[in-house]
Design a protein around this motif. Structure first.
Motif, mmCIF file in Angstrom:
data_model
loop_
_atom_site.group_PDB
_atom_site.id
_atom_site.type_symbol
_atom_site.label_atom_id
_atom_site.label_comp_id
_atom_site.label_asym_id
_atom_site.label_seq_id
_atom_site.Cartn_x
_atom_site.Cartn_y
_atom_site.Cartn_z
ATOM 1 N N VAL A 87 0.804 -1.235 0.000
ATOM 2 C CA VAL A 87 0.000 0.000 0.000
ATOM 3 C C VAL A 87 0.829 1.273 0.000
ATOM 4 O O VAL A 87 0.607 2.168 -0.805
ATOM 5 C CB VAL A 87 -0.964 0.080 1.216
ATOM 6 C CG1 VAL A 87 -2.323 -0.386 0.796
ATOM 7 C CG2 VAL A 87 -0.436 -0.688 2.400
ATOM 8 N N ASP B 277 -8.243 -1.142 -10.139
ATOM 9 C CA ASP B 277 -8.643 -0.374 -8.967
ATOM 10 C C ASP B 277 -9.137 0.998 -9.409
ATOM 11 O O ASP B 277 -8.370 1.881 -9.772
ATOM 12 C CB ASP B 277 -7.422 -0.247 -8.042
ATOM 13 C CG ASP B 277 -7.823 0.308 -6.686
ATOM 14 O OD1 ASP B 277 -8.878 0.966 -6.620
ATOM 15 O OD2 ASP B 277 -7.080 0.061 -5.728
ATOM 16 N N VAL C 83 -3.394 -5.539 11.026
ATOM 17 C CA VAL C 83 -3.063 -4.831 9.791
ATOM 18 C C VAL C 83 -1.613 -4.376 9.827
ATOM 19 O O VAL C 83 -0.977 -4.315 10.873
ATOM 20 C CB VAL C 83 -3.976 -3.603 9.546
ATOM 21 C CG1 VAL C 83 -5.416 -4.021 9.397
ATOM 22 C CG2 VAL C 83 -3.820 -2.588 10.664
ATOM 23 N N GLN D 156 1.785 -3.208 6.744
ATOM 24 C CA GLN D 156 2.207 -3.358 5.363
ATOM 25 C C GLN D 156 2.884 -4.712 5.173
ATOM 26 O O GLN D 156 3.086 -5.456 6.135
ATOM 27 C CB GLN D 156 3.135 -2.230 4.957
ATOM 28 C CG GLN D 156 4.546 -2.414 5.497
ATOM 29 C CD GLN D 156 5.392 -1.189 5.245
ATOM 30 O OE1 GLN D 156 5.564 -0.369 6.121
ATOM 31 N NE2 GLN D 156 5.888 -1.069 4.025
ATOM 32 N N GLU E 14 -5.567 -12.414 4.798
ATOM 33 C CA GLU E 14 -5.904 -11.685 3.575
ATOM 34 C C GLU E 14 -6.888 -12.465 2.709
ATOM 35 O O GLU E 14 -6.602 -12.748 1.553
ATOM 36 C CB GLU E 14 -4.630 -11.427 2.756
ATOM 37 C CG GLU E 14 -3.487 -10.956 3.617
ATOM 38 C CD GLU E 14 -2.918 -9.647 3.148
ATOM 39 O OE1 GLU E 14 -3.616 -8.948 2.402
ATOM 40 O OE2 GLU E 14 -1.782 -9.336 3.538
ATOM 41 N N SER F 294 -7.926 -10.367 -0.623
ATOM 42 C CA SER F 294 -7.051 -9.468 -1.371
ATOM 43 C C SER F 294 -6.900 -9.893 -2.827
ATOM 44 O O SER F 294 -6.574 -9.085 -3.675
ATOM 45 C CB SER F 294 -5.686 -9.396 -0.695
ATOM 46 O OG SER F 294 -5.031 -10.626 -0.849
ATOM 47 N N ARG G 57 -15.569 -9.182 -3.190
ATOM 48 C CA ARG G 57 -15.056 -9.037 -1.832
ATOM 49 C C ARG G 57 -16.151 -8.965 -0.790
ATOM 50 O O ARG G 57 -16.127 -9.684 0.202
ATOM 51 C CB ARG G 57 -14.225 -7.756 -1.731
ATOM 52 C CG ARG G 57 -12.865 -7.961 -2.281
ATOM 53 C CD ARG G 57 -12.035 -6.724 -2.066
ATOM 54 N NE ARG G 57 -10.861 -6.840 -2.918
ATOM 55 C CZ ARG G 57 -9.923 -5.929 -3.022
ATOM 56 N NH1 ARG G 57 -10.022 -4.813 -2.342
ATOM 57 N NH2 ARG G 57 -8.897 -6.134 -3.797
ATOM 58 N N THR H 35 -4.910 -8.415 7.326
ATOM 59 C CA THR H 35 -5.095 -7.676 6.076
ATOM 60 C C THR H 35 -4.191 -6.460 6.035
ATOM 61 O O THR H 35 -3.636 -6.046 7.041
ATOM 62 C CB THR H 35 -6.564 -7.226 5.945
ATOM 63 O OG1 THR H 35 -6.768 -6.684 4.653
ATOM 64 C CG2 THR H 35 -6.897 -6.171 6.983
ATOM 65 N N HIS H 36 -4.024 -5.927 4.840
ATOM 66 C CA HIS H 36 -3.438 -4.599 4.772
ATOM 67 C C HIS H 36 -4.505 -3.613 4.304
ATOM 68 O O HIS H 36 -4.239 -2.445 4.110
ATOM 69 C CB HIS H 36 -2.222 -4.587 3.842
ATOM 70 C CG HIS H 36 -2.541 -4.945 2.435
ATOM 71 N ND1 HIS H 36 -2.315 -6.195 1.920
ATOM 72 C CD2 HIS H 36 -3.107 -4.224 1.453
ATOM 73 C CE1 HIS H 36 -2.717 -6.218 0.661
ATOM 74 N NE2 HIS H 36 -3.199 -5.040 0.359
ATOM 75 N N ASP H 37 -5.713 -4.144 4.126
ATOM 76 C CA ASP H 37 -6.805 -3.332 3.616
ATOM 77 C C ASP H 37 -7.649 -2.855 4.802
ATOM 78 O O ASP H 37 -8.395 -3.607 5.412
ATOM 79 C CB ASP H 37 -7.637 -4.189 2.651
ATOM 80 C CG ASP H 37 -8.892 -3.478 2.217
ATOM 81 O OD1 ASP H 37 -8.926 -2.236 2.311
ATOM 82 O OD2 ASP H 37 -9.832 -4.175 1.793
ATOM 83 N N SER I 80 -11.690 -3.196 4.806
ATOM 84 C CA SER I 80 -12.313 -4.470 5.164
ATOM 85 C C SER I 80 -12.145 -4.743 6.656
ATOM 86 O O SER I 80 -13.021 -5.317 7.292
ATOM 87 C CB SER I 80 -11.722 -5.608 4.346
ATOM 88 O OG SER I 80 -10.342 -5.726 4.608
ATOM 89 N N ILE J 24 -4.570 5.117 1.240
ATOM 90 C CA ILE J 24 -5.749 4.532 0.589
ATOM 91 C C ILE J 24 -6.199 5.468 -0.531
ATOM 92 O O ILE J 24 -6.381 6.665 -0.324
ATOM 93 C CB ILE J 24 -6.886 4.370 1.605
ATOM 94 C CG1 ILE J 24 -6.430 3.424 2.708
ATOM 95 C CG2 ILE J 24 -8.141 3.872 0.917
ATOM 96 C CD1 ILE J 24 -7.385 3.359 3.856
#
Ligand SMILES: Nc1ncnc2c1ncn2[C@@H]1O[C@H](COP(=O)(O)OP(=O)(O)OP(=O)(O)O)[C@@H](O)[C@H]1O
Ligand SMILES: Nc1ncnc2c1ncn2[C@@H]1O[C@H](COP(=O)(O)OP(=O)(O)OP(=O)(O)O)[C@@H](O)[C@H]1O
Ligand SMILES: [Mg+2]
Ligand SMILES: [Mg+2]
Lengths: 300, 607, 529, 326
Positions: free
Chosen positions: B202, B229, B385, B387, B520, B523, B530, B552-554, B557, B598
């Protein structure tokens, strides 16, 4: 498990994969030729007793006759019919090819997969054993083992070729296993409570079918050539009728001097053709395991 | 068919001059030997003006890369341009011969390939890469080449020392930058970036996109940015093409796409955007728990309510309605003896550290996880979470007993997980299960769904015979794969990504675990899929009372399905607390950077 | 055959009419210079560089005076030889009794060189001038050929050698009719030795020994003399050159060697049954392409040893095929035959294995024929073909049922003795090179002892007749066919070759045979040169 | 350091195991060296007990326990003294090997290298011009020739070019009258004699390299960095050689290492057919003659050179592939 049958079940995936694989091979032009040639040889071998005009060991004919209506390819120095020997010889070559190829493939699969799967000391030990087999010279080892076991007939030859021929395949399969091992589905199987043998042989193995098939045909080719070489050197079982022994006897009875052409020419050509057919099939299999190799041009 | 109509006929470009690139009725077909041909690009027409920054979005497999290759004349067998024309300036590129094509690469069109990690020759240094290009086109005098190469890498924010490195000595982000610098060295008029940041982390992704934007603004080349994306594209591009199943379904300026999407597919894509920092966060089919929710257990979080706005595309039929189906069928799926919320075991991680031996000689050891402590209450949901490389997966592996901690303890109830081996470890699988990141690789391509689930059941439960099969079908129903009989017989390749992930989840559920670790889990899925999977996860947790560790790194979510959050940075926990609170009021500088990274189209084009 | 590619010989035109091209030494594939005549790995020509006391004809065992001009056996325990006068070494030094004395002492000191086992029989040896007086350990008249075949080496050159059993003698100095010329790894030559005691009868100036290998080479290179079994000799050797000839006299008996310590082969009726069931002519036809005859069960090489044959033997000792009699013999031994299967007295089908050596193709063919013929009366034969070394090991230790083997050579008595003498008997598991069939017969032992104690030719002949009768009735081995001595020659440049009509020596290129042959050959184009 | 120790440790262990195997293998063969010698003698007529005793005495057939023999053997290896050959008694093994090795090294070695180089180049060409005759000819032709039994190809060549057409000599490494030396004539003579065996080995081994390189190359050509190089307008030749071939050759190096290590083993069948005085022929004689010392020496030589060749290839790999360098 007695599951109530609801709908006609599709083929089990392994079989479906096999059928798909065969179809892919078939679409490959070279592989198709290979399959046809191999098929012909198989038919020849299976039907040998009915197709061959005479018993291959019947030596009641004239010695070293030239080709004629009775003996298309002439007779040997011992008075046997060359054509009949050639037809029956297909049996041995196929037997050795598929037998030794099969056994060495099985060994290399078992060892290669375990090797790729386990880590730590057991892996190092297998590595050591395989290296040893790779380092020990092949044909000489074969000769030594063959002399050691020389009175066991064709099964010994098969064993010798298999024992000396598995190491390279094991090495190839290992690296593939090691890479598959890192795939999540293997880890997932472990999370499903599967034990190592089942993971290796039920989860990983089917994903390497084409590689294994390729290895098998390669090993079979090598086995056929090795058998011929051993027989030719007189280190095999000269009582059987195979293409290798035909060449051995031909050489022994100066077929070139007596003009028994067919005797020397035909078995060698048959070996080459059979081996070629297997190699051609492998072209197709290469295409399955590496789609980039399927026929086509790079556009350059 | 609004999209296609708008693109027919030449279109005025921002500068008002003739377009730089003009694509007319382009069709590309893949004709692999021994397989059925795929038409990947169908009758596509569009223009790009000089200096324009054009975005191209679409889900995976929609034909974006194929189009990119075609317009840069890099289509190779089995791809074949079936019809249409590509005009570069006034020249039809089909009419150029091999050498013309090669020479025009300098000052013509360049492409930065997808998966930038592998676009550099592993056995040549970066300097040699530049050297090859300079030698090929001789557009830089030999004496100036050295300086030019250094300048180019500086343009992409790298130091001249990278010139002497081999690609494997550079990180993914650096490699991607080098690739861009190499493309820049051709001084192209048109640059096609094919997902330049997808494989990146990210934060890195953010930085690389900034670089691309800055370069385009400075150099004024025409850029086509391909991405799945929409957020990334909208942040950068003036104009966006939306692609779906080989066709361009919408072609409009970015602002229009954001505010007045025409095509329902575009609308669907947009609907999956939300800012995790907002007070209320929801996606179609799933809504984040209220920030005020009192405690981690949150069983009272509102269930998914009402229809979900623009629906997921029909191609993935069972996916989208799954959440509802699962919710509706909840009582039926509740077999006898199913645990109720709060009945499970507590997971306690105390001072866990993991260091790895140096990967190579002379290198330093890696401290992957550094003194991490937290507690996952029964029925709770915690997000982990951070990176890439922050130690998330390593922590998960230790909790599942795959790796042993170097220091610290992990307890599940009263069992210490660290010392478990062999049989006891297999026993642990009954209580702790894992949902894998990549549904494409987590299922054996040769095993049917039935086999996969049956094996897990046979190994982890005492069920046998018809009961086992019943339970297997029940599991499929739980994850919303109906009609169950039909799905049981399928092979992974016959399923969509979302469906596969449901099978993976079903397998994890086989043993009725008390803790599920999802590394993840979404992902790798297209946005459209998703939400469904996330909703399913949340729903399952609420119904079965199992606890969930969500990696996750998101951040979005994480916000949607967890109550608590841990932010991991270089193996250490830098921030910890209720999810909504941490997102809305981050305290740690690293958390803030994560949130900043983000993509937020609204930022550029105004809300 | 209608083949256009008939290979013809292409003699090397640079080879003069006084030079003979001999395919006598194989080289594997190159030559190493080893001319120690006592070594198994010596160069073949070492056997004509050095000479024996007595020349023994490999065809019939006839003794020809060589370095010893005469001999006497005053009683069975004594031999007195008289050395020839006027013999000299290649370096001109005369060959004297001292050389003979040295040679025998050396053999005694270095048993590894005593290949024939002379000191196994000699008790004392005295040399006095030209007289060599030998006392034997026991009455042992047949020791004469064993001792007489000893080659004599020059004392003045060998004495200084530390270990003559490992010495390679790279620059040989002998007494033979030829001396070493040039030597390379692929070819060596011999030159006529003008100082030889028979120099006047040697008409050949040079001998060339290339490291020949294959039959193809033999046929194409234009050899004057070769020794090889050549399949289809008429269409190969003979067709390659109009002057090519061959002569294949018998040199041994190829037969089935039953292991007499293994049932049921200890039963003479079983052995007779086997002998009667087999058609020796057919076996010879198959194994040796008809070039050899069916062997006589007298144990003699016929016709070479015709004059030793017991006239009372029916059919010159040849046992023809008689299936009914064979079955009768088996039944006498308690076997039963139901028309398809021969069963042992225990009721089991009768099967056994015949051991042969891998690579001996004629033997293999013979066994295959035996297998066929015995199969016809319900006996199943397995073929066991280990490598030659293993074959030798199996036979020496008695680890076999029936083997194919070669026996009975030029020396008729030695043949019987080596095969049948109880003194050599060792049980299975222990090794012996003689009597590997583990045969025991009081009658044989008695005859052998009597023969050894006799120096009377008539008595010896009578004992030989008795041995032949015993061989014929008790069948210690079942004779099948004769092993041949495969002589090939070209009569364009040299004449006087031995033939069936004038069988003065076989055409072996190895051993001492060439000593005699080379003294008989004459140049064909003497005048022209 | 640990890495080197570990590697060295496995190397030593493999070497030891191979050495031990070399010791055991010949002794596992049935029959003794004396039996083999007698088998050879008995082809000239029955052999008596006396002769056997003399032969056994001559050969100094190994006595003492297996352990004792093993210890002696290890000592011999350490002092690089391989004793005296049985089959060629009383030639010292080292002399025999020294005599045969140059021929094999030159013939088999050069052919192996030539075959690898030519095969690899053809493979590059085939992959680069995929789908054209430049692909079909080497691939199909090469693999067809590869399937020919070695000795059969040798026989045919020998017969037609040697015996029928009289173009080439039929036996040995040089003319019978040549005294091997290092003058021009000898070299020409040797090359002339090596022509047929070399041709046989070349045509039967070429296909393997062609195919291996072609497949690796096709795989590499599909990789992104090649596409990227093309996208950057780098000329075809550079792409083919520096980008594709350079990477594709790496997996083939292992095979080349094995082949190179196997060179000292000679080529039994080819040397046998052509009567070429190399190690292969020597080894065949050693095996059939149960010549333990000779077999052991040759086996040892082969194993050591395979191991060393692999080590060298590892190093080469390191040079060619920077990724393995640290
Ligand atoms: N080499 C190929 N052979 C056959 N079909 C292909 C090949 N490459 C791509 N396709 C097919 O072409 C279609 C478009 O692929 P493309 O790579 O252009 O998609 P994409 O939009 O770039 O997807 P992603 O976002 O995953 O990169 C897909 O259906 C794909 O399966
Ligand atoms: N088996 C291993 N051996 C050595 N180092 C490892 C190993 N596994 C992980 N690491 C290192 O530990 C660190 C943490 O890795 P981990 O996989 O836990 O990260 P992550 O947060 O899951 O990253 P991602 O988001 O990319 O999956 C990384 O620096 C990684 O290189
Ligand atoms: Mg793409
Ligand atoms: Mg991870």
């Amino acid at each position: 498990m007695s599951a109530p049958e609801t709908a006609p079940r599709p083929l089990p995936p392994a079989l479906a994969g096999l059928r798909g694989g065969l179809r892919t091979i078939w679409t490959h032009r070279k592989a198709r030729i290979g399959l046809i040639v191999l098929g012909l040889f198989v038919v020849l071998a299976v039907l040998a007793p009915w197709i061959a005009p005479y018993d291959p060991k019947d030596n009641s004919f004239g010695r070293s006759l030239a080709g004629s209506a009775q003996h298309w390819l002439g007779t040997t120095a011992a008075g046997e019919d060359v054509l009949s020997q050639l037809i029956h010889g297909a049996r041995i070559s196929l037997l050795v090819g598929f037998g030794a190829g099969g056994i060495s493939t099985i060994i290399s699969v078992v060892i290669g997969l375990c090797w790729g799967y386990v880590r730590g000391l057991p892996g190092e030990v297998i590595n050591f054993v395989v290296n040893l087999f790779l380092v020990i010279p092949g044909l000489p080892l074969m000769i030594v083992v063959a002399t050691y076991l020389s009175d066991g007939g064709i099964s010994v030859i098969i064993a010798v070729i298999a024992i000396t021929g598995w190491a390279w395949g094991a090495r190839v399969l290992r690296s593939q296993t090691a890479s598959l091992r890192g795939r999540d589905f293997v880890e997932a199987a472990r999370f499903s409570g599967e034990r190592a043998p089942r993971i290796i042989f039920r989860e990983i193995l089917p994903n390497m079918t084409s590689l294994i098939a390729g290895g098998f045909f390669g090993a079979a080719t090598a086995a056929i050539l090795a058998e011929a070489g051993l027989e030719y050197l007189g280190l095999g079982d000269s009582t059987i009728v195979s293409w290798g022994t035909m060449l051995y006897w031909a050489q022994n009875s100066n077929a070139l001097l007596t003009g028994q052409w067919a005797l020397l020419f035909a078995p060698g050509l048959c070996i080459a053709l059979l081996a070629t057919s297997l190699t051609l099939i492998n072209f197709g299999i290469d295409g399955i395991s590496n789609p980039r190799l399927r026929e086509g041009s790079t556009g350059r | 068919m609004t999209g296609t109509e708008t693109t027919t006929g030449p279109r005025d470009t921002p500068g008002g001059e003739a377009p730089l690139l003009s694509v007319r009725d382009l069709s590309v077909v893949y004709e692999p030997v021994g397989a059925t041909p795929t038409r990947a690009v169908k009758d596509v027409s569009f223009d790009v003006g000089r200096g324009e920054f054009l975005g191209l979005v679409g889900e995976s497999g929609s034909g974006k890369s194929t189009l990119g290759f075609a317009i840069t004349a890099l289509a190779r067998p089995p791809a074949r341009i079936e019809g249409g024309r590509i005009l570069f300036g006034d020249v039809d590129i089909a009419s150029m011969d091999h050498e013309q094509l090669r020479t025009q690469r300098q000052g013509g069109f360049a492409m930065v390939l997808q998966a930038g990690m592998n676009t550099l020759n592993p056995v040549r240094t970066i300097r040699q890469h530049f050297g090859d290009i300079f030698a090929a086109h001789r557009h830089v005098a030999p004496a100036r080449r050295e300086a030019r190469a250094a300048e180019l890498v500086r343009r992409v924010s790298l130091g001249p020392e990278v010139l002497d490195r081999y690609p494997f000595e550079l990180s993914g982000g650096m490699r991607q930058r080098v690739t861009i610098a190499l493309a820049l060295s051709l001084e192209p008029q048109l640059m096609v970036f094919d997902e330049p940041t997808t494989a990146l982390d990210v934060l890195v992704q953010h930085a690389v996109m900034d670089t691309i934007r800055a370069l385009q603004a400075e150099e004024g080349f025409t850029a086509i940015l391909i991405s799945h994306d929409l957020g990334v594209v909208l942040e950068s591009a003036h104009r966006v093409l939306v692609m779906r199943e080989g066709r361009i379904v919408e072609d409009a300026p970015s602002a229009d796409i954001l505010h007045r999407p025409q095509h329902e597919y575009t609308r669907m894509l947009l609907s999956h955007f939300a800012d995790p920092r907002a007070e209320h966060v929801s996606l179609p089919g799933i809504e984040a728990p209220e920030p005020a929710a009192d405690g981690p257990d949150g069983p009272d979080a509102p269930a998914a309510d009402g229809p979900d706005g623009p629906d997921a595309p029909a191609a993935d039929g069972p996916d989208a309605p799954a959440a509802d189906a699962a919710a509706a069928d909840a009582p039926a799926a509740d077999g006898p003896g199913r645990r109720r919320p709060g009945a499970g075991l507590e997971l306690r991680v105390e001072g866990v550290t993991k260091s790895f031996a140096p990967p190579r000689r002379r290198a330093a050891g890696v401290l992957a996880v550094d003194d991490v402590s937290f507690t996952l209450a029964p029925g709770g949901a915690t997000a982990l979470v951070g990176q890439s490389g922050s130690g998330k997966s390593t922590l998960a592996k230790m909790i599942t007993g795959v790796e042993k901690p170097t220091a610290g303890t992990i307890h599940l109830g009263s069992t210490s997980i660290g010392p478990l081996r062999g049989r006891a470890l297999r026993e642990l699988r009954r209580t702790v299960q894992m949902v894998f990141q990549d549904p494409y690789s987590a299922l054996n391509p040769l095993s049917t769904v039935e086999y996969t689930l049956t094996r897990a059941l046979a190994n982890l439960t005492d069920l046998r015979g018809p009961a086992l099969r019943r339970r297997m079908l029940e599991l499929l129903e739980t994850v919303g794969l109906t009609p169950v009989e039909q799905y049981a017989a399928k092979l992974p390749h016959q399923l969509s990504g979302g469906q596969r992930q449901r099978v993976v989840i079903a397998r994890a559920l086989a043993a009725d675990p008390q803790v599920i670790i999802a590394d993840e889990p979404v992902s790798m899925l297209d946005v459209s899929l998703r939400a469904g999977v996330l909703a399913l996860l949340r729903d399952l947790r609420e119904r079965t009372g199992m606890s969930l560790l969500y990696i996750t790194h998101d951040l979005l979510s994480a916000r949607l399905i967890t109550d608590d959050i841990l932010v991991l940075h270089e193996g250490r926990v830098v921030e910890q607390g209720p999810t909504a609170q941490v997102m809305r009021h981050p305290r740690d500088e690293y958390t803030i950077r994560l949130l900043e990274a983000i993509p937020d189209p609204a930022r550029v084009h105004g809300a | 055959s209608g083949c256009s590619l008939q290979i013809r010989s292409r003699p090397d035109p640079t080879i003069g009419p006084d030079t003979m091209l001999v395919a006598g030494d194989k080289g594997t594939p190159t030559f190493t210079a080893n001319f120690n005549p006592f070594h198994a790995n010596k160069r073949t020509a070492a056997s004509i560089l050095y000479e024996p006391l007595i020349w023994i004809n490999p065809l019939d065992g006839e003794l020809v005076p060589w370095l010893a001009e005469s001999w006497d056996q005053p009683d069975p325990q004594r031999i007195v030889l008289t050395l020839r006068e006027g013999v000299s070494w290649h370096d001109g030094t005369p060959l004297t009794g001292e050389d003979v004395d040295y040679t025998f002492r050396m053999l005694q000191d270095f048993p590894a060189n005593d290949v024939a086992g002379a000191w196994g029989r000699i008790d004392t040896l005295e040399v006095d001038g030209r007289t060599i007086a030998i006392t034997l350990k026991s009455p042992d008249s047949p020791a004469l050929p064993v001792i007489g075949q000893t080659v004599i080496v020059p004392r003045h050159l060998w004495e200084g050698v530390a270990d003559p059993s490992t010495w390679r003698n790279e620059e040989p100095v002998g007494s033979g009719p030829f001396q070493l010329g040039t030597f390379t790894a692929l070819q060596y030559t011999l030159d006529r030795f003008p100082g030889h005691w028979q120099a006047s009868s040697i008409d050949i100036e040079h001998l060339v020994y290339p490291a020949a290998s294959e039959e193809l080479d033999l046929v194409t290179k234009g050899y004057d003399w070769a020794y090889a079994y050549m399949s289809d000799v008429e269409n190969t050797w003979m067709a390659a050159n109009d002057a090519n000839r061959y002569w294949f006299p018998p040199g041994g008996i190829i037969g089935l060697h039953p292991n007499h310590d293994v049932a049921p082969f200890d039963d003479v009726d079983v052995r007779r049954g086997l002998a009667l069931a087999l058609d020796g002519r057919q076996v010879a036809e198959v194994a040796a392409e008809g070039y050899m005859d069916e062997a006589s069960q007298s144990g003699l090489l016929l016709p070479n040893q015709e004059d030793l044959l017991d006239p009372s033997l029916p059919e010159r000792g040849i046992i023809g095929q008689d299936t009914q009699a064979a079955i009768a013999a088996f039944e006498k031994a308690g076997f039963t035959y139901d028309g398809t299967t021969m069963r042992t007295p225990e009721g089991e089908p009768f099967t056994f294995a015949i051991t042969t050596a891998n690579g001996y193709t004629d033997w293999l063919r013979a066994v295959q024929e035996v297998q066929r013929e015995l199969g016809a009366i319900g006996i199943a034969v397995d073929i066991d073909a280990p490598q030659p070394a293993a074959y030798e090991a199996n036979l020496s230790s008695g680890d076999y049922q029936v083997a194919v083997g070669s026996s009975n050579g030029s020396d008729a008595f030695q043949g019987f003795s080596n095969l049948m003498s109880g003194e050599y008997y060792v049980p299975v598991g222990e090794t012996s090179q003689n009597n590997r069939i583990r045969y025991r017969s009081a009658e044989a032992d008695e005859l052998i002892t009597r023969y050894r104690a006799s120096v009377d030719e008539a008595e010896q002949s009578e004992i030989l007749h008795a041995l032949q009768r015993l061989f014929h009735t008790d069948l210690p081995v079942i004779a099948l066919y004769y092993g041949g001595l495969w002589g090939l020659y070209n009569q364009a440049r040299f004449t006087g070759w031995p033939t069936a009509e004038d069988p003065y020596a076989p055409l072996q290129t190895y051993g001492s045979s060439p000593l005699l042959v080379l003294t008989r050959l004459r140049r064909a184009q003497k005048e022209a040169s | 350091m640990r890495y080197f120790l570990q590697r060295g440790g496995w190397f030593a262990l493999t070497l030891w195991a191979a050495i031990t195997l070399n010791f055991l293998l010949p002794r596992m063969m049935p029959g003794s060296p004396a039996d083999a010698a007698i088998a050879k003698l008995s082809q000239n007529g029955p052999v008596t007990e006396e002769t056997r005793r003399a032969v056994e005495a001559q050969l100094g057939v190994p006595d003492g326990s297996l352990i004792q023999q093993y210890v002696d053997y290890l000592r011999q290896i350490l002092s690089l003294d391989f004793g005296v050959s049985y089959a060629f008694y009383p030639e010292p093994v080292s002399g025999l090997v020294a005599q045969a090795l140059p021929y094999t090294l030159v013939l088999v070695g050069l052919v192996t290298i030539a075959s690898f180089v030519i095969g690899t180049l053809l493979g590059v060409l085939a992959a680069w011009r995929r789908g054209t005759w430049m692909d079909a000819l080497p691939t199909v032709g090469g693999s067809f020739l590869t399937t020919f039994p070695y000795f059969w190809t040798s026989l045919l060549l020998l017969f037609f070019l040697g015996y029928v057409a009289h173009l080439f000599p039929t036996f040995g490494a040089f003319s019978a009258t040549t005294q091997p030396g290092l003058d021009w004539g000898t070299v020409v003579d040797a090359v002339y004699h090596a022509a047929l065996p070399a041709t046989t080995m070349l045509i039967t081994s070429l296909g393997g390299w062609v195919l291996g390189m072609r497949n690796a190359m096709i795989t590499t050509l599909g990789e992104d960095h090649v596409t990227f190089a093309e996208a950057n307008g780098i000329p075809g030749r550079t792409v083919a050689l520096k980008y594709a071939a350079r990477n594709a050759i790496l997996p083939n190096l292992t095979g080349f290492g094995m082949a190179l290590g196997g060179v000292v083993g000679g080529s039994i069948l080819v040397e046998q057919v052509f009567g070429y005085p190399g190690i292969g022929f020597l080894l065949f004689n050693a095996v059939t003659g149960q010549d333990y010392p000779l077999m052991q020496a040759i086996f040892l030589m082969i194993t050591v050179s395979v191991l060393v060749a692999n080590l060298l290839v590892d190093i080469l790999y390191g040079i060619l592939d920077p990724r393995t360098r640290r």
